[in-house]
Design a protein around this motif. Structure first.
Motif, PDB file in Angstrom:
ATOM      1  N   ILE A  39       0.844  -1.202   0.000  1.00 35.91           N
ATOM      2  CA  ILE A  39       0.000   0.000   0.000  1.00 35.91           C
ATOM      3  C   ILE A  39       0.877   1.249   0.000  1.00 35.91           C
ATOM      4  N   GLY A  40       1.948   1.224   0.774  1.00 38.97           N
ATOM      5  CA  GLY A  40       2.888   2.347   0.778  1.00 38.97           C
ATOM      6  C   GLY A  40       3.517   2.573  -0.586  1.00 38.97           C
ATOM      7  N   ILE A  41       3.873   1.487  -1.259  1.00 40.20           N
ATOM      8  CA  ILE A  41       4.427   1.601  -2.613  1.00 40.20           C
ATOM      9  C   ILE A  41       3.388   2.233  -3.544  1.00 40.20           C
ATOM     10  N   GLY A  42       2.150   1.780  -3.440  1.00 42.57           N
ATOM     11  CA  GLY A  42       1.085   2.328  -4.281  1.00 42.57           C
ATOM     12  C   GLY A  42       0.861   3.811  -4.039  1.00 42.57           C
ATOM     13  N   ILE A  43       0.869   4.219  -2.774  1.00 45.83           N
ATOM     14  CA  ILE A  43       0.690   5.640  -2.457  1.00 45.83           C
ATOM     15  C   ILE A  43       1.881   6.446  -2.972  1.00 45.83           C
ATOM     16  N   TYR A  44       3.079   5.905  -2.811  1.00 45.69           N
ATOM     17  CA  TYR A  44       4.282   6.600  -3.274  1.00 45.69           C
ATOM     18  C   TYR A  44       4.285   6.777  -4.793  1.00 45.69           C
ATOM     19  N   LEU A  45       3.796   5.775  -5.525  1.00 44.03           N
ATOM     20  CA  LEU A  45       3.826   5.834  -6.987  1.00 44.03           C
ATOM     21  C   LEU A  45       2.601   6.511  -7.588  1.00 44.03           C
ATOM     22  N   LEU A  46       1.602   6.821  -6.775  1.00 47.09           N
ATOM     23  CA  LEU A  46       0.377   7.442  -7.268  1.00 47.09           C
ATOM     24  C   LEU A  46       0.672   8.812  -7.874  1.00 47.09           C
ATOM     25  N   GLY A  47       0.271   8.983  -9.126  1.00 45.20           N
ATOM     26  CA  GLY A  47       0.430  10.263  -9.797  1.00 45.20           C
ATOM     27  C   GLY A  47       1.801  10.512 -10.410  1.00 45.20           C
ATOM     28  N   ARG A  48       2.711   9.572 -10.291  1.00 44.28           N
ATOM     29  CA  ARG A  48       4.038   9.734 -10.896  1.00 44.28           C
ATOM     30  C   ARG A  48       3.975   9.413 -12.379  1.00 44.28           C
ATOM     31  N   ASP A  49       4.980   9.866 -13.117  1.00 43.25           N
ATOM     32  CA  ASP A  49       5.009   9.573 -14.547  1.00 43.25           C
ATOM     33  C   ASP A  49       5.469   8.133 -14.787  1.00 43.25           C
ATOM     34  N   ARG A  50       5.189   7.625 -15.988  1.00 40.28           N
ATOM     35  CA  ARG A  50       5.430   6.226 -16.312  1.00 40.28           C
ATOM     36  C   ARG A  50       6.887   5.802 -16.157  1.00 40.28           C
ATOM     37  N   PRO A  51       7.870   6.568 -16.650  1.00 44.40           N
ATOM     38  CA  PRO A  51       9.269   6.119 -16.482  1.00 44.40           C
ATOM     39  C   PRO A  51       9.682   5.963 -15.017  1.00 44.40           C
ATOM     40  N   PHE A  52       9.160   6.827 -14.159  1.00 41.05           N
ATOM     41  CA  PHE A  52       9.481   6.717 -12.735  1.00 41.05           C
ATOM     42  C   PHE A  52       8.872   5.452 -12.133  1.00 41.05           C
ATOM     43  N   VAL A  53       7.624   5.164 -12.507  1.00 42.50           N
ATOM     44  CA  VAL A  53       6.953   3.966 -11.988  1.00 42.50           C
ATOM     45  C   VAL A  53       7.659   2.704 -12.475  1.00 42.50           C
ATOM     46  N   VAL A  54       8.030   2.689 -13.764  1.00 44.47           N
ATOM     47  CA  VAL A  54       8.720   1.520 -14.321  1.00 44.47           C
ATOM     48  C   VAL A  54      10.065   1.321 -13.642  1.00 44.47           C
ATOM     49  N   SER A  55      10.809   2.397 -13.441  1.00 49.13           N
ATOM     50  CA  SER A  55      12.115   2.250 -12.779  1.00 49.13           C
ATOM     51  C   SER A  55      11.954   1.850 -11.319  1.00 49.13           C
ATOM     52  N   SER A  56      10.877   2.301 -10.684  1.00 53.93           N
ATOM     53  CA  SER A  56      10.639   1.893  -9.294  1.00 53.93           C
ATOM     54  C   SER A  56      10.288   0.416  -9.204  1.00 53.93           C
ATOM     55  N   ILE A  57       9.423  -0.073 -10.111  1.00 57.76           N
ATOM     56  CA  ILE A  57       9.055  -1.490 -10.103  1.00 57.76           C
ATOM     57  C   ILE A  57      10.265  -2.360 -10.429  1.00 57.76           C
ATOM     58  N   ALA A  58      11.174  -1.844 -11.228  1.00 62.23           N
ATOM     59  CA  ALA A  58      12.361  -2.609 -11.597  1.00 62.23           C
ATOM     60  C   ALA A  58      13.392  -2.663 -10.476  1.00 62.23           C
ATOM     61  N   SER A  59      13.229  -1.847  -9.443  1.00 60.99           N
ATOM     62  CA  SER A  59      14.215  -1.840  -8.364  1.00 60.99           C
ATOM     63  C   SER A  59      14.108  -3.110  -7.513  1.00 60.99           C
ATOM     64  N   PHE A  60      15.174  -3.410  -6.817  1.00 63.41           N
ATOM     65  CA  PHE A  60      15.243  -4.615  -5.987  1.00 63.41           C
ATOM     66  C   PHE A  60      14.277  -4.555  -4.814  1.00 63.41           C
ATOM     67  N   TRP A  61      13.936  -3.356  -4.342  1.00 60.56           N
ATOM     68  CA  TRP A  61      13.099  -3.211  -3.158  1.00 60.56           C
ATOM     69  C   TRP A  61      11.616  -3.236  -3.464  1.00 60.56           C
ATOM     70  N   VAL A  62      11.247  -3.154  -4.751  1.00 60.29           N
ATOM     71  CA  VAL A  62       9.821  -3.108  -5.096  1.00 60.29           C
ATOM     72  C   VAL A  62       9.392  -4.325  -5.908  1.00 60.29           C
ATOM     73  N   GLY A  63      10.094  -4.654  -6.987  1.00 57.97           N
ATOM     74  CA  GLY A  63       9.699  -5.734  -7.883  1.00 57.97           C
ATOM     75  C   GLY A  63       9.544  -7.090  -7.213  1.00 57.97           C
ATOM     76  N   PRO A  64      10.562  -7.584  -6.525  1.00 58.75           N
ATOM     77  CA  PRO A  64      10.412  -8.891  -5.871  1.00 58.75           C
ATOM     78  C   PRO A  64       9.329  -8.913  -4.794  1.00 58.75           C
ATOM     79  N   VAL A  65       9.131  -7.796  -4.110  1.00 56.54           N
ATOM     80  CA  VAL A  65       8.075  -7.731  -3.100  1.00 56.54           C
ATOM     81  C   VAL A  65       6.709  -7.841  -3.767  1.00 56.54           C
ATOM     82  N   LEU A  66       6.539  -7.163  -4.915  1.00 53.27           N
ATOM     83  CA  LEU A  66       5.271  -7.265  -5.642  1.00 53.27           C
ATOM     84  C   LEU A  66       5.031  -8.684  -6.151  1.00 53.27           C
TER      85      LEU A  66
END
Length: 127
Positions: A39-66
């Motif tokens: 939920i924190g990840i979702g709130i943090y990424l809410l309203g961000r542009d697509r490249p930022f969201v993609v790079s965040s999901i690709a990070s080690f701290w977000v992608g494997p957790v998802l």
């Protein structure tokens, strides 16, 4: 009704023991721990542009957790719906059909979601 031997072995009327109960409880506990983070990840990424969201999901701290959250959600959903179908559907063929459809739906959504996240992770890593 169970026999005394069945009670000792922990088998109920479905003859599967406590495995389904333990799976639901363990996945529920793990989801209870992961849900605030997701939920924190979702709130943090809410309203961000697509490249930022993609790079965040690709990070080690977000992608494997998802990925873990999606797999645990699928396990929990499959086990919960299986228990409901086994308890409340009485026709043998109807029960088998619903159990198949439940597993097929749950795991097809899980595989599609995990593949999408893995595609984002590895596509971003190759750039």
């Amino acid at each position: 009704m169970t026999t005394p031997l069945g009670r000792v072995r922990g088998l109920g009327s479905s003859k599967s023991g406590t495995t389904a109960y333990v799976i639901k409880q363990a996945s529920g506990l793990a989801l209870g721990i992961l849900t605030p983070y997701v939920i924190g990840i979702g709130i943090y990424l809410l309203g961000r542009d697509r490249p930022f969201v993609v790079s965040s999901i690709a990070s080690f701290w977000v992608g494997p957790v998802l990925v873990g959250f999606i797999i645990l959600s699928a396990i929990h959903m499959d086990a919960g719906m299986r228990a409901i179908i086994e308890d409340y559907v009485h026709g043998h063929m109807k029960k088998l059909a619903l159990l198949f459809l439940n597993s097929a739906f749950t795991w097809s959504v899980c595989v599609a979601s995990v593949l999408a996240i893995l595609l984002i992770m590895f596509e971003s890593a190759s750039r």
